[in-house]
Design an enzyme around this catalytic site. Structure first.
Site, mmCIF file in Angstrom:
data_model
loop_
_atom_site.group_PDB
_atom_site.id
_atom_site.type_symbol
_atom_site.label_atom_id
_atom_site.label_comp_id
_atom_site.label_asym_id
_atom_site.label_seq_id
_atom_site.Cartn_x
_atom_site.Cartn_y
_atom_site.Cartn_z
ATOM 1 N N LYS A 116 7.252 -18.636 -2.742
ATOM 2 C CA LYS A 116 5.881 -19.010 -3.087
ATOM 3 C C LYS A 116 5.573 -20.434 -2.630
ATOM 4 O O LYS A 116 4.463 -20.733 -2.191
ATOM 5 C CB LYS A 116 5.670 -18.868 -4.593
ATOM 6 C CG LYS A 116 5.609 -17.427 -5.074
ATOM 7 C CD LYS A 116 5.319 -17.365 -6.554
ATOM 8 C CE LYS A 116 5.127 -15.924 -7.026
ATOM 9 N NZ LYS A 116 6.318 -15.106 -6.842
ATOM 10 N N GLU A 200 1.715 -25.129 -11.232
ATOM 11 C CA GLU A 200 0.317 -25.151 -10.821
ATOM 12 C C GLU A 200 -0.594 -25.350 -12.029
ATOM 13 O O GLU A 200 -0.205 -25.069 -13.164
ATOM 14 C CB GLU A 200 -0.067 -23.821 -10.151
ATOM 15 C CG GLU A 200 0.609 -23.571 -8.839
ATOM 16 C CD GLU A 200 0.191 -22.244 -8.226
ATOM 17 O OE1 GLU A 200 0.309 -22.113 -7.006
ATOM 18 O OE2 GLU A 200 -0.246 -21.357 -8.975
ATOM 19 N N HIS A 235 2.012 -11.127 -18.281
ATOM 20 C CA HIS A 235 1.773 -11.389 -16.859
ATOM 21 C C HIS A 235 2.049 -10.168 -15.992
ATOM 22 O O HIS A 235 2.201 -10.289 -14.774
ATOM 23 C CB HIS A 235 2.608 -12.578 -16.360
ATOM 24 C CG HIS A 235 2.402 -13.825 -17.150
ATOM 25 N ND1 HIS A 235 1.201 -14.489 -17.197
ATOM 26 C CD2 HIS A 235 3.248 -14.525 -17.956
ATOM 27 C CE1 HIS A 235 1.310 -15.540 -17.976
ATOM 28 N NE2 HIS A 235 2.535 -15.581 -18.455
ATOM 29 N N ARG A 292 4.413 -5.714 0.715
ATOM 30 C CA ARG A 292 4.772 -4.310 0.491
ATOM 31 C C ARG A 292 3.538 -3.570 -0.003
ATOM 32 O O ARG A 292 2.490 -4.168 -0.220
ATOM 33 C CB ARG A 292 5.871 -4.209 -0.571
ATOM 34 C CG ARG A 292 5.504 -4.955 -1.864
ATOM 35 C CD ARG A 292 6.500 -4.720 -2.961
ATOM 36 N NE ARG A 292 6.350 -5.621 -4.072
ATOM 37 C CZ ARG A 292 5.446 -5.535 -5.038
ATOM 38 N NH1 ARG A 292 4.568 -4.542 -4.997
ATOM 39 N NH2 ARG A 292 5.401 -6.399 -6.029
#
Length: 677
Positions: A116, A200, A235, A292
């Protein structure tokens, strides 16, 4: 086009890929672990090869075994599905080096988006908007804490190599950061083999909107519109829909073009999903790219009329994309609900066990729709990798099925989803079906007031705990019992004995009889009045008539009427328990002395037990420790998710029953605890 492919996965995605391959005339090779020897995906393929023991690391994650089977079986290509090795760059590279085709993106594209942190830097150079944060390689905890302070709380800690909500924590204040970071890194290391994280800004009331992209080997890349995946728990996505409610054409085009730019930046080929986080005003930022096919791809298929697995196969075989950006259109609205074996009332903990009864809504298998005339092939679709009699085990994801519906508009799709959920029956492990039904009826979801905190915001309505069963529900359970009694009398062949009759006939007045039903150990009796063609049930406020019970002891359909309204439910009598599946949700009732001890407390307050089968991964206190109420004591892991055991009160840890690394069963005693006043 290929003549034979190997599907390096299991469950519903393996069945899904096999269905498209069969339609295209492509032979399929299944692989399976010992836990899946009789699984549905094994039966769905033309041939099946054993991988190894049940744990994924010894079977579905063994790239060497999969490649060996591919060569020996004569497969020309490997479809990785999603999860397991689908985003493993080493596996994709090894497939190519073995002279086979990886039905997915190039290894370099997986590598570029696999981290990421690296992906964020790449997207920044490509001009894709980013959420403010720290994406660097320096993982010193003190530095990460300083970066969190610079960004400003609340912040989101996220595993750099993660996905599916694993290795992710929201931190509200600085005092929580160190503990959240440690937990996040531990979960990331266990789930992905890499404990690197990024930090973040946490966007308040965020929406999770993703764009389906597709690239081919001829330089073409398109986006197939968006999916809203905002409804999540822990999440992880629960419900997805397409198109996203409230999306304007201008914003759709901007997000689609940003997603294509992200894909082109890494030379992307095949199916991919660019995920964005958006605020309530519509401003959006790049979050990550999944290299994917996604679990929620069916809603895109429903609104475009294209089979995305077929697109994958054609692109991997070197063919150009089947459609251009200009020719793609949105048709109607689609919603997908993930039906899981889990207990929403216990924090959505996974539930295991045999699917002793499984009845799904009537569905039409997905069939390809010609691009020249896109049209939805079915109003309701079921994608599942299990059948009645199969077991949900602790080794893999506890998904039972994906329930997908389509409508001319969102309102119609919502109505169809509610109808389909009411017709979904599972007996065995706990499920989230009743929760999903409440979610469809909730004010926020019905009015598309969406964000990733919807479930928490509506917790009182979505997770109300035990609710008293209505008269209608109790009456239908009683009718099932009465039908079973009559059936047993008939089986004894005592129809000539007037004292053994079950039709309720009495001289002078109808028979009234109280059935002592119980629920969760509490009495909820029903008074039945026998009538010529059924039964009548009443209480102080209403009366209803039950006129028909059809089916066998294994599964019955109970029908009745309340005023002008007719209703129906499924019923199963399992020993001394009646399971009822109605539009009000599933219920279980004890009959007579059934559950005589069900009301007794299973826990004596001095012990802390495992809420699910799993492994002890951290002990946070020692024997003899004095602790306060709510203090973390022990951390378990199951299905790659962590669950922390907390102190139920102020007290002392008198004994720790299991060491780190030990596997424990559901209900196993973990800690002896002595409360103190």
């Amino acid at each position: 086009m290929f003549s034979k492919i190997l599907i390096a996965n299991r469950g519903e995605i393996a069945c899904r890929v096999a269905a498209t391959a069969r339609r295209l005339g492509i032979a399929t090779v299944a692989v399976y672990s010992d836990a899946d020897a009789d699984a549905r995906h094994v039966a769905a393929c033309d041939e099946a090869w054993r991988l190894g023991p049940a744990p994924a690391r010894e079977s579905y994650l063994r790239a060497d075994l999969i490649l060996d089977i591919a060569k020996r079986s004569g497969a020309q290509a490997i479809h990785p599905g999603y999860g397991f090795l689908s985003e493993n760059e080493d596996f994709a590279r090894a497939v190519a080096e073995a002279g086979l085709v990886f039905i997915g993106p190039p290894a370099d594209a997986i590598a570029a988006m696999g981290s990421k942190s690296a992906a964020k830097s790449l997207m920044e150079r490509a001009g894709v908007p980013l959420v403010p944060g720290y994406h660097g390689s320096d993982q010193d905890p003190a530095l990460l804490a300083r970066e969190a302070a610079r960004i400003g709380y609340p912040v989101l800690i996220k595993a750099s190599a993660g996905g599916g909500g694993k290795g992710m924590r929201i931190v509200e204040q600085a005092a929580q950061f160190d503990a959240m970071l440690a937990s996040c890194k531990r979960e990331a290391k266990n789930g992905f083999g890499d404990d690197s994280v990024l930090v973040e800004r946490y966007v308040e009331r965020p929406r999770h909107i993703e764009i389906q992209v597709f690239g081919d080997k001829h330089g073409q890349c398109v986006y197939l519109f968006e999916r809203d995946c905002s409804v999540q728990r822990r999440h992880q996505k629960v419900v997805e829909e397409a198109p996203a409610p409230g999306m304007t054409p201008e914003r759709r085009r901007a997000m689609g073009e940003a997603a294509v730019a992200a894909a082109r930046a890494v030379g992307y080929v095949g199916a991919g999903t660019v995920e964005f986080i958006a605020d309530q005003s519509g401003q959006f930022w790049f979050m990550e790219m999944n290299t994917r096919l996604q679990v929620e791809h069916p809603v895109t298929e429903m609104i475009t009329g294209f089979d995305l697995v077929e697109w994958q196969l054609r692109v991997a075989a070197g063919e150009p994309l089947p459609a251009t950006q200009e020719s793609l259109r949105i048709h109607g609205h689609a919603i997908e609900a993930r039906v899981y074996a889990e207990n929403p009332d216990k924090g959505f903990l996974p539930s295991i066990g045999t699917l002793r009864h499984l009845r799904t809504p009537a569905a039409v298998e997905f069939t390809h729709v010609d691009a020249a005339a896109p049209h939805h092939p079915a109003a309701v679709r079921i994608d599942s990798g299990v059948r009645a009699g199969d077991a949900i085990t602790p080794f893999y994801d506890p998904m039972i099925a994906k329930l997908i519906v389509w409508g001319e508009n969102r309102r119609q799709a919502l109505a169809r989803m509610s109808q389909a959920l009411a017709a979904f029956e599972v007996l065995g492990p706990a499920t989230n079906i009743a929760f999903l039904s409440r979610l469809m009826r909730s004010e926020s979801f019905a009015h598309a007031d969406l964000d990733t905190g919807l479930i928490e915001r509506e917790r009182a309505a979505l997770l109300p705990g035990a609710t008293p069963p209505s008269l209608r529900v109790r009456a239908m359970a009683a009718a099932a019992i009465l039908a079973a009694e009559a059936e047993q009398a008939a089986a004894r062949d005592d129809r000539h004995d007037p004292w053994s009759q079950r039709n309720g006939w009495r001289l002078g007045a109808p028979l009234r009889r109280a059935l002592p039903l119980t629920r969760d150990g509490q009495p909820c009796p029903v008074e039945i009045e026998y009538q010529r063609d059924g039964w009548r049930v009443r209480d102080d406020s209403e009366a209803l008539t039950l006129s028909a019970v059809t089916g066998s002891q294994a599964t019955r359909r109970v029908r009745g009427r309340l005023g002008e309204r007719g209703f129906e439910a499924g019923a199963i009598i399992d020993g001394e328990t009646v399971h009822l599946f109605s539009d009000e949700g599933p219920y279980a009732f004890g009959h007579a002395s059934v559950l005589a001890h069900a009301g007794e407390d299973e826990h004596d307050g001095g012990r802390l037990t495992a809420p699910m089968p799993g492994k002890v991964i951290a002990l946070l206190v020692a024997r003899g420790a004095r602790v306060t109420k709510g203090q973390p004591l022990l951390v378990m892991e199951a299905m790659k998710m962590e669950h922390t055991i907390h102190a139920p009160a102020d007290g002392e840890v008198s004994e720790i029953r299991h060491a780190v690394g030990e596997q424990v069963d559901e209900g196993a005693q973990l800690i002896d605890f002595t409360p103190v006043n």
